[in-house]
Design a protein around this motif. Structure first.
Motif, mmCIF file in Angstrom:
data_model
loop_
_atom_site.group_PDB
_atom_site.id
_atom_site.type_symbol
_atom_site.label_atom_id
_atom_site.label_comp_id
_atom_site.label_asym_id
_atom_site.label_seq_id
_atom_site.Cartn_x
_atom_site.Cartn_y
_atom_site.Cartn_z
ATOM 1 N N SER A 170 0.832 -1.200 0.000
ATOM 2 C CA SER A 170 0.000 0.000 0.000
ATOM 3 C C SER A 170 0.864 1.247 0.000
ATOM 4 C CB SER A 170 -0.890 -0.010 1.251
ATOM 5 O OG SER A 170 -1.566 1.213 1.392
ATOM 6 N N ASN A 171 0.368 2.322 -0.607
ATOM 7 C CA ASN A 171 1.028 3.628 -0.534
ATOM 8 C C ASN A 171 0.772 4.318 0.799
ATOM 9 O OD1 ASN A 171 2.263 3.717 -3.042
ATOM 10 N ND2 ASN A 171 0.428 4.464 -4.057
ATOM 11 N N GLN A 172 -0.073 3.736 1.617
ATOM 12 C CA GLN A 172 -0.435 4.320 2.916
ATOM 13 C C GLN A 172 0.715 4.126 3.901
ATOM 14 O OE1 GLN A 172 -4.159 2.798 4.334
ATOM 15 N NE2 GLN A 172 -3.756 3.406 6.442
ATOM 16 N N VAL A 173 1.264 5.224 4.411
ATOM 17 C CA VAL A 173 2.342 5.143 5.390
ATOM 18 C C VAL A 173 1.745 4.765 6.742
ATOM 19 C CG1 VAL A 173 4.178 6.415 6.578
ATOM 20 C CG2 VAL A 173 3.720 6.869 4.178
ATOM 21 N N LEU A 174 2.266 3.690 7.338
ATOM 22 C CA LEU A 174 1.797 3.273 8.662
ATOM 23 C C LEU A 174 2.330 4.183 9.753
ATOM 24 C CD1 LEU A 174 2.245 -0.600 8.566
ATOM 25 C CD2 LEU A 174 0.117 0.704 8.464
ATOM 26 N N GLY A 175 3.531 4.685 9.528
ATOM 27 C CA GLY A 175 4.171 5.533 10.519
ATOM 28 C C GLY A 175 5.655 5.648 10.232
ATOM 29 N N PHE A 176 6.366 6.214 11.193
ATOM 30 C CA PHE A 176 7.800 6.440 11.059
ATOM 31 C C PHE A 176 8.495 5.971 12.328
ATOM 32 C CE2 PHE A 176 5.559 9.554 8.574
ATOM 33 C CZ PHE A 176 6.272 9.624 7.399
ATOM 34 N N TYR A 177 9.725 5.499 12.173
ATOM 35 C CA TYR A 177 10.549 5.219 13.351
ATOM 36 C C TYR A 177 11.972 5.651 13.054
ATOM 37 C CZ TYR A 177 12.504 0.886 11.305
ATOM 38 O OH TYR A 177 13.161 -0.026 10.522
ATOM 39 N N SER A 178 12.724 5.852 14.116
ATOM 40 C CA SER A 178 14.103 6.309 13.944
ATOM 41 C C SER A 178 15.069 5.281 14.524
ATOM 42 C CB SER A 178 14.305 7.661 14.625
ATOM 43 O OG SER A 178 14.034 7.545 16.009
ATOM 44 N N TYR A 179 16.284 5.284 13.987
ATOM 45 C CA TYR A 179 17.351 4.439 14.505
ATOM 46 C C TYR A 179 18.673 5.005 14.017
ATOM 47 C CZ TYR A 179 18.428 2.098 10.056
ATOM 48 O OH TYR A 179 18.836 1.821 8.771
ATOM 49 N N ALA A 184 10.163 5.492 6.896
ATOM 50 C CA ALA A 184 8.725 5.507 6.607
ATOM 51 C C ALA A 184 8.324 4.072 6.287
ATOM 52 C CB ALA A 184 8.424 6.422 5.426
ATOM 53 N N VAL A 185 7.294 3.573 6.951
ATOM 54 C CA VAL A 185 6.913 2.162 6.840
ATOM 55 C C VAL A 185 5.604 2.008 6.072
ATOM 56 C CG1 VAL A 185 6.382 0.054 8.138
ATOM 57 C CG2 VAL A 185 8.095 1.674 9.017
ATOM 58 N N PHE A 186 5.633 1.093 5.100
ATOM 59 C CA PHE A 186 4.477 0.791 4.259
ATOM 60 C C PHE A 186 4.066 -0.665 4.476
ATOM 61 C CE2 PHE A 186 6.895 4.132 2.259
ATOM 62 C CZ PHE A 186 5.925 5.033 1.845
ATOM 63 N N PRO A 187 2.767 -0.950 4.620
ATOM 64 C CA PRO A 187 2.330 -2.329 4.814
ATOM 65 C C PRO A 187 2.396 -3.137 3.515
ATOM 66 C CG PRO A 187 0.438 -0.872 4.693
ATOM 67 C CD PRO A 187 1.657 0.001 4.621
ATOM 68 N N LEU A 188 2.871 -4.380 3.637
ATOM 69 C CA LEU A 188 2.956 -5.297 2.494
ATOM 70 C C LEU A 188 2.205 -6.570 2.840
ATOM 71 C CD1 LEU A 188 4.287 -6.187 -0.279
ATOM 72 C CD2 LEU A 188 6.051 -7.239 1.137
ATOM 73 N N LYS A 189 1.071 -6.800 2.179
ATOM 74 C CA LYS A 189 0.331 -8.050 2.370
ATOM 75 C C LYS A 189 1.009 -9.113 1.513
ATOM 76 C CE LYS A 189 -4.123 -10.212 2.599
ATOM 77 N NZ LYS A 189 -5.567 -10.042 2.538
ATOM 78 N N VAL A 190 1.704 -10.029 2.158
ATOM 79 C CA VAL A 190 2.527 -11.012 1.448
ATOM 80 C C VAL A 190 1.641 -12.082 0.820
ATOM 81 C CG1 VAL A 190 4.375 -12.719 1.677
ATOM 82 C CG2 VAL A 190 4.496 -10.560 2.948
ATOM 83 N N LYS A 191 1.843 -12.275 -0.470
ATOM 84 C CA LYS A 191 1.104 -13.290 -1.225
ATOM 85 C C LYS A 191 1.988 -14.492 -1.550
ATOM 86 C CE LYS A 191 -2.548 -10.611 -1.976
ATOM 87 N NZ LYS A 191 -3.873 -10.891 -1.503
ATOM 88 N N LYS A 192 3.312 -14.236 -1.655
ATOM 89 C CA LYS A 192 4.228 -15.300 -2.060
ATOM 90 C C LYS A 192 5.603 -15.053 -1.452
ATOM 91 C CE LYS A 192 6.215 -17.516 -6.125
ATOM 92 N NZ LYS A 192 6.324 -17.537 -7.572
ATOM 93 N N MET A 193 6.236 -16.140 -1.023
ATOM 94 C CA MET A 193 7.619 -16.095 -0.552
ATOM 95 C C MET A 193 8.463 -16.917 -1.529
ATOM 96 S SD MET A 193 7.623 -14.412 2.402
ATOM 97 C CE MET A 193 9.122 -14.938 3.208
ATOM 98 N N VAL A 194 9.587 -16.353 -1.952
ATOM 99 C CA VAL A 194 10.470 -17.078 -2.860
ATOM 100 C C VAL A 194 11.709 -17.551 -2.101
ATOM 101 C CG1 VAL A 194 9.647 -15.833 -4.901
ATOM 102 C CG2 VAL A 194 11.658 -14.998 -3.683
ATOM 103 N N LEU A 210 -6.531 -0.454 6.407
ATOM 104 C CA LEU A 210 -5.797 -0.051 5.210
ATOM 105 C C LEU A 210 -6.757 0.351 4.094
ATOM 106 C CD1 LEU A 210 -3.051 -2.827 5.082
ATOM 107 C CD2 LEU A 210 -2.852 -0.500 5.981
ATOM 108 N N HIS A 211 -6.350 1.386 3.359
ATOM 109 C CA HIS A 211 -7.117 1.785 2.163
ATOM 110 C C HIS A 211 -6.883 0.740 1.097
ATOM 111 C CE1 HIS A 211 -7.520 5.578 4.198
ATOM 112 N NE2 HIS A 211 -6.211 5.809 4.152
ATOM 113 N N SER A 212 -7.921 0.364 0.374
ATOM 114 C CA SER A 212 -7.724 -0.646 -0.684
ATOM 115 C C SER A 212 -7.373 -0.025 -2.003
ATOM 116 C CB SER A 212 -8.956 -1.514 -0.838
ATOM 117 O OG SER A 212 -10.114 -0.722 -0.922
#
Length: 169
Positions: free
Chosen positions: A94-103, A117-127, A167-169
Motif C-alpha cells: 500500500s502507498n499508505q504510510v503506517l508511521g515512522f521510526y528512527s534508529y 517511513a513504513v508501508f504495509p505489504l500483504k505477502v502473497k508469495k515467498m520465494v 488499510l485503504h484498498s
C-alpha cells in the motif's frame, strides 16, 4: 549494479493506487539522504495477523526490510524492492504510510541518524531465491511477538497497533 533478483517483469507485486511520485536523486546525494523506506510484511492466518521479520546483516537483530531511496522509484516501490531483495517477500504493498521510526545506522564507522517511513505489504508469495537469502534469516511471528523482537520503540508500537482492516484498498 542490480542483481539478477529484480522486481522488473514480476507480476506478483502490486502497489495500491495513490499519488506518490518517483524520487529523483543524484548519485552523490544518495547516501546523504537519511530517510529510508521500509515494508511491514504481514499475512493473516486463522484470523490472526503474523509479521515477517528478518535479521540485520551486521548485528543479527530482528528488523523489517528497509533501505535507501531509489532513483526514479516511489517510496512504496522502494519498500517493495527491499522486501523482495532482503526477505524474498512478494505481495500487495500500500502507498499508505503506517508511521515512522528512527534508529542509528552504522556506516563507515559512523552512526547515521535515520528515519524510516513504513508501508504495509500483504505477502502473497515467498520465494526461496532472492538477493540476500544467504545473508539474513527470516521468520513469521505473531504480532505480539514481533513487537517484542524489534528494538526500536516506535516500530514496536507500530507493529502492536497495526490493523490490516484499516488499510485503504
Amino acid at each position: 549494479m542490480r542483481s539478477k533478483f529484480s522486481l522488473k517483469g514480476l507480476k506478483k507485486v502490486t502497489i495500491a493506487k495513490g499519488k506518490q511520485m518517483p524520487i529523483r536523486l543524484s548519485l552523490s546525494d544518495k547516501r546523504s539522504v537519511r530517510t529510508q523506506f521500509g515494508a511491514l510484511p504481514f499475512r493473516v492466518r486463522d484470523g490472526k495477523v503474523e509479521i515477517l521479520l528478518i535479521t540485520s546483516r551486521g548485528t543479527g537483530r530482528w528488523i523489517i526490510p528497509k533501505g535507501w531511496p531509489m532513483d526514479g522509484e516511489t517510496p512504496a516501490g522502494a519498500a517493495a524492492t527491499e522486501a523482495f531483495e532482503e526477505a524474498g517477500a512478494l505481495g500487495k504493498l500500500s502507498n499508505q504510510v503506517l508511521g515512522f521510526y528512527s534508529y542509528d545506522k552504522g556506516h563507515a564507522g559512523e552512526k547515521l541518524p535515520c528515519v524510516v517511513a513504513v508501508f504495509p505489504l500483504k505477502v502473497k508469495k515467498m520465494v526461496k531465491n532472492y538477493r540476500e537469502a544467504g545473508q539474513r534469516r527470516r521468520k513469521w511471528v505473531s504480532q505480539k511477538k514481533a513487537s517484542q523482537m524489534v528494538s526500536e520503540p516506535e516500530l514496536r508500537q507500530m507493529i502492536k497497533l497495526f490493523d490490516p482492516k484499516t488499510l485503504h484498498s
